[in-house]
Write a protein that holds these residues in place. Structure first.
Motif, mmCIF file in Angstrom:
data_model
loop_
_atom_site.group_PDB
_atom_site.id
_atom_site.type_symbol
_atom_site.label_atom_id
_atom_site.label_comp_id
_atom_site.label_asym_id
_atom_site.label_seq_id
_atom_site.Cartn_x
_atom_site.Cartn_y
_atom_site.Cartn_z
ATOM 1 N N LYS A 231 0.829 -1.208 0.000
ATOM 2 C CA LYS A 231 0.000 0.000 0.000
ATOM 3 C C LYS A 231 0.861 1.255 0.000
ATOM 4 O O LYS A 231 0.526 2.260 -0.607
ATOM 5 N N PHE A 232 1.950 1.175 0.750
ATOM 6 C CA PHE A 232 2.839 2.332 0.830
ATOM 7 C C PHE A 232 3.462 2.609 -0.535
ATOM 8 O O PHE A 232 3.471 3.740 -1.014
ATOM 9 N N GLN B 199 2.460 1.735 -3.518
ATOM 10 C CA GLN B 199 1.461 2.200 -4.480
ATOM 11 C C GLN B 199 1.034 3.631 -4.183
ATOM 12 O O GLN B 199 0.904 4.456 -5.078
ATOM 13 N N GLY B 200 0.828 3.920 -2.888
ATOM 14 C CA GLY B 200 0.350 5.246 -2.499
ATOM 15 C C GLY B 200 1.353 6.336 -2.810
ATOM 16 O O GLY B 200 1.000 7.389 -3.331
#
Lengths: 332, 291, 385
Positions: free
Chosen positions: C260-261, C263-264
């Protein structure tokens, strides 16, 4: 909060009249509370039940005090978790780091909160409605930030342990013992509050709630009474906070957070504003309800929010007053 | 030195603009109903989350944004229609608790319908920072500032130049009188919730490329927006915008020059100081109490 | 008079309702009850959410494969957020009402520490998913933990910094427990590792812009910067870091060990280094690495079920569950004392967090080698060493 002046006046008068009728048997109310406390305990089969009951009691102590402020004096506070937290941390820090006896720490907490709330009361209570809400909110948040950031003193967000409570050599070292202790304090709190409401102070308070200008015109020193109730409610919160710290034995700054303050206010309004027993009921229902809702798993919070909304929509006076009105209608 | 100051200022006004959008929502609903809508932050969250999930569903960014705003508006209208509007005659505090219930409900709903992860959006015009006198500004910040400005101007035009806007102001001023001159105050109430939800959602969409959103991401923004609305003077449009900028800049300067650990505390101390000297906020009018 | 009765009746009614609801459902015979309390919602949901999903997924798998010791496993999860007293209530409920055989949980250090006295008193084996070393140091008889300590994460980062010739460090951290604990360790370990902390800044809950803090760090001219935190702020800090054009390498702690990190933060994440459990880079591990296969299996199963990538935190829960299973199977019983004894003598247990070797002095059993240094390259993790 932001009680619009006009309708609030008559509303408070009506409510006041109704209340005196309801609570005149003051002994009956307190008697019923004691009875419930005694009877309830027979249904507890394990410490989890006691635990929930103890938490109800601790929240109820805060809410009864807060209701004096919100329901009777008509002054909102969104920062009482700050006082609760200060009481809790005074007990925790003084007993754990400085070896003070628990009772002395508890009183030190009361003194700290008493002085702080007294000093803050005048400037804060000059504000009205939502502005007062904002000021108390800000005060609570500042307290919680300090508790969160001063890691050396409070252990920060990871928390700190709190030594056991003791009272003149007696130590409540089991859940049932805590249950009796907290219940006892709650009964005393309720008793004090009922007396306060029925005194001349209470009448002055209701006048303040109705219309401050009118109250001032007839010679009521409104500020003095507002300050008094603010301090009293802060002291109740501090007391409950100290007991909470010792009971749970471990403290994190969450207790002083904004949302804890909101929870106390929700309990007061949910149970019924200007109803001492309503606050006890509000604390009981809203503390116990989430424990039942755990069966819903992911839907727990959704349903909780929904129930809260529905109750306030259909019982806008709060649970206890609405139920009483309902029952009265049924009975001749 | 100047470069640092500028950097703090850029940060402050970008964040402050978002607070201002949230604060405007608070003020509009307050004007119509005297309620503080504690679900305002959830509109912000819905704006961001709905856009993310619409995009994941295949919509292009502009369409996703429109749908997201529409979803938030529906939530706002539903809040008025089924909750706040149902409680005529209830005390203001009761209404506020209803909105708190709504905020818990909406968070719960978002975590079930969407998920509990955090999500981000692509920046509208890339990430290449713009340099200005030694400080930097992202294109997204310009979007935030630009859109906030446009929204403010539109709102000003709406409230001063259109009949509907004037009707809303009239209702805010005196509901009974407004009813007497034929204003449908019920409709005004609906419109206020819809408008406030749209403003929140726009703020949420604008900030998501900078700060990812998640189902509880609206809580703090709502709180800051409320603070901003109060500082500016509740119910005052310009006040909300100025209040937002003050809170945003106070946080940034507090973090930059005082202590980043206590920057939020610094902002709140500032708010308290403002209130001690101006008990109705910067632009609020001190009403005389009627007996 | 009528009022009095009604009030009392009401209260009794409430009491009766409460008791009815609280009455525990009759315990099904012959199941193994595993209790868990996690931060499923609230600011630590980023930890609790994957933990819950992992536990549910793998309890299902275990049951499908015949359970443990031939018994089905029943999982009870309570959401306690990051709130210590909720954790205590949940623990009491698990111990006294649900009568569980084993407890896994405490996504955060605070919630874990709050229940430690309870499990010690009740004598129930407990594996915590909290980060701080205080959980197992000093050793508590019934308390174990699977996550590497945050101290180890910082040591790993400092070791890498030293290798890169960095000695002046800037720190940026959040206000939560995880963040603050990392920050404290970073300060405590700076001296022994020859690091000089030139700037230390904090951001608040729900902050959407960290450029003021990073501007201050930038002006202190650090050679490397360590970020202590997790979740959405990890993305914001990284983006702001690039926006300000800070040249010094950016390190994260293991809190960012989630796709998630990456991608974010997108392009801004490129070049970020962090210590992570092997499971993040399982496919890049040498074929002979014993951790490779379990981690790959976990990744595949989790993806299939939830359609998202695994994170370090879910891995902690998986290891806790599997350690429990192994201990019960070795003990041949769910007897708490025996299971605890087996847990304490766990040797060469290959988990996704690393290889566990517990002793009476070490109730975590992971060494520094179980942390892998990874770097974000081309939108994915790159295993360094």
């Amino acid at each position: 909060m932001a009680v619009t002046e006009k309708d609030a006046g008559t509303e408070a008068l009506k409510r006041g009249a109704r209340r005196t009728a309801l609570l005149s048997p003051r002994y009956a109310g307190v008697g019923a509370l004691i009875l419930v406390i005694i009877v309830l305990q027979f249904f507890f089969t394990n410490n989890f039940h006691y635990d929930v009951a103890i938490k109800i009691g601790l929240s109820a102590i805060v809410c009864v005090g807060l209701n004096l402020l919100i329901g009777y004096a008509g002054q909102i506070s969104l920062g009482h978790a700050g006082f609760f937290g200060l009481g809790a941390y005074s007990s925790a820090i003084l007993t754990d780091s400085y070896g003070w006896p628990p009772l002395a720490s508890l009183f030190a907490g009361l003194v700290l909160v008493g002085v702080l709330s007294f000093v803050l009361a005048r400037p804060i209570l000059r504000l009205k409605g939502h502005y007062l809400a904002m000021a108390t909110l800000g005060m609570g948040i500042i307290i919680s930030i300090v508790l969160n950031q001063e890691v050396d003193l409070t252990g920060g967000p990871d928390g700190m342990p709190v030594p056991a409570f003791s009272l003149f050599g007696w130590s409540p070292n089991s859940e049932p013992a805590w249950y009796w202790l907290v219940s006892g304090v709650l009964v005393v709190t309720v008793w004090l509050s009922l007396n306060l409401i029925d005194s001349s102070i209470g009448r002055a308070l209701r006048a303040v709630h109705g219309s401050e200008v009118a109250a001032e015109t007839v010679g009521v020193d409104t500020t003095r009474y507002k300050v008094l109730i603010f301090v009293v409610s802060a002291l109740f919160a501090s007391l409950a906070g100290s007991l909470f710290a010792h009971y749970t034995g471990f403290l994190t700054p969450v207790v002083a957070e904004f949302f804890t303050s909101i929870q106390f206010v929700i309990m007061v309004v949910f149970g019924g504003m200007a109803s001492v027993f309503g606050s006890v009921v509000g604390a009981a229902v809203l503390t116990a309800l989430p424990e039942f809702l755990t069966v819903l798993h992911d839907y727990e919070h959704l349903v909780f929010g929904l129930l809260l909304m529905l109750t306030m929509i259909f019982m806008s006076k709060g649970l206890l007053p609405s139920l009483i009105i309902l029952i009265r209608r049924r009975l001749p | 030195m100047l470069a640092e100051f500028l950097q703090f200022l850029f940060s402050g006004i970008t964040v402050g603009a978002i607070y201002a959008l949230v604060a405007l929502g608070f003020s509009i609903i307050y004007n119509a109903s005297h309620v503080i809508n504690f679900a305002q932050g959830e509109f912000v969250m819905i704006g961001g989350m709905a856009t993310v999930f619409m995009m994941a569903g295949g919509l292009p960014l502009p369409a996703a944004m429109l749908v997201a705003v529409a979803i938030a508006v529906c939530a706002g209208l539903a809040l008025e229609r089924f909750a706040v509007g149902q409680s005529r005659g209830a005390s203001v505090v009761t209404l506020i608790i209803i909105t708190i219930g709504a905020s818990i409900f909406l968070r719960g709903l978002a975590s079930v319908v969407w998920d509990r992860n955090f999500h981000t959006l692509p920046s509208f015009s890339g990430d290449e920072p713009i340099r200005l006198a030694g400080a930097t500004l992202t294109p997204q910040s310009l979007w935030v500032l630009g859109v906030t400005l446009v929204v403010a101007v539109l709102l000003f035009w709406f409230f001063t130049r259109t009949l509907m806007g004037k009707a809303m102001l009239a209702t805010a001023h005196n509901r009974l009188a407004a009813q007497l001159v034929g204003i449908n105050t019920r409709f005004v109430l609906m419109l206020s919730f819809g408008l406030a939800a749209a403003l929140g959602a726009i703020g949420g969409i604008l900030i998501t490329p900078i700060a990812p959103t998640y189902f509880e991401g609206g809580v703090m923004l709502g709180l800051k927006g409320f603070s901003a609305a109060i500082v500016g003077g509740l119910g005052h449009g310009l006040g909300a915008i100025v209040g937002g900028l003050i809170v945003g800049i106070a946080e940034a300067m507090g973090a930059g020059y005082i202590s980043s650990a206590y920057k939020d505390a610094f902002a709140f101390v500032l708010i308290l100081l403002v209130l001690f000297f101006m008990p109705s906020g910067l632009f609020g009018v001190r009403g005389t109490e009627r007996v | 008079m009528t009022m009095k009765i009604s009030r009392r009746g009401l209260a009794l009614g409430v009491a009766a309702a409460a008791v009815l609801g609280f009455a525990s459902a009759g315990a099904k015979a012959e199941t193994i009850k595993v209790g868990s309390f996690l931060a499923v919602t609230g600011p630590a949901a980023f930890l609790g959410d994957p933990e819950k999903k992992t536990l549910e997924l793998y309890v299902e798998k275990i049951n499908k494969d015949g359970g443990i010791l031939g018994k089905q496993v029943e999982l009870i999860v309570y959401d306690v957020q990051h709130v210590a007293d909720k954790a205590r209530t949940a623990a009491k409920r698990l111990i006294e009402q649900d009568k569980v055989d084993f407890i896994i949980g405490g996504s955060t250090t605070g919630t874990t520490m709050a229940v430690v006295p309870l499990v010690e008193k009740a004598e129930i084996p407990f594996i915590s998913l909290g980060g701080a070393s205080v959980i197992v140091q000093p050793v508590k008889k019934w308390v174990f933990k699977t996550p590497h300590t945050d101290r180890m994460a910082v040591e790993k980062v400092y070791t890498d910094m030293k290798k890169e010739g960095i000695s002046k460090v800037g720190l940026i951290a959040g206000s939560g427990g995880f963040d603050k604990s990392c920050l404290k360790n970073a300060k405590d370990l700076a001296g022994p590792h020859g690091m000089d902390i030139v700037a230390s800044e904090t951001y608040g809950k729900g902050d959407t812009d960290m450029t003021p803090q990073l501007t201050k760090i930038k002006s202190a001219n650090p050679q490397g910067v360590l970020f202590c935190g997790f979740g959405a702020p990890a993305v914001t800090v990284t983006k702001n870091y690039r926006q300000l054009g800070i040249a010094a390498p950016l390190y994260h702690n293991h809190g960012s060990g989630s796709k998630k990190f990456v991608q974010g933060a997108g392009k801004a994440a490129e070049g970020v280094r962090l210590p992570a459990a092997a499971l993040l880079v399982a496919d890049q591990l040498p074929g002979a690495d014993p951790q490779r296969q379990p981690a790959l299996d976990y990744q595949a199963a989790y993806r299939e079920r939830y359609g998202e990538d695994i994170s370090t935190f879910g891995g902690h829960a998986l290891d806790a569950l599997m350690l429990m299973k192994a201990a019960m199977e070795k003990a041949g019983t769910t007897d708490k004392a025996k299971v605890r004894a087996e847990l304490e003598t766990t040797k060469n247990f290959i988990g996704v967090d690393g290889i566990f070797n517990m002793t009476t002095e070490d109730h975590m059993g992971l060494d520094l080698a179980s942390f892998k240094m990874v770097e974000v390259r081309n939108g994915d993790w790159k295993f360094l060493y």
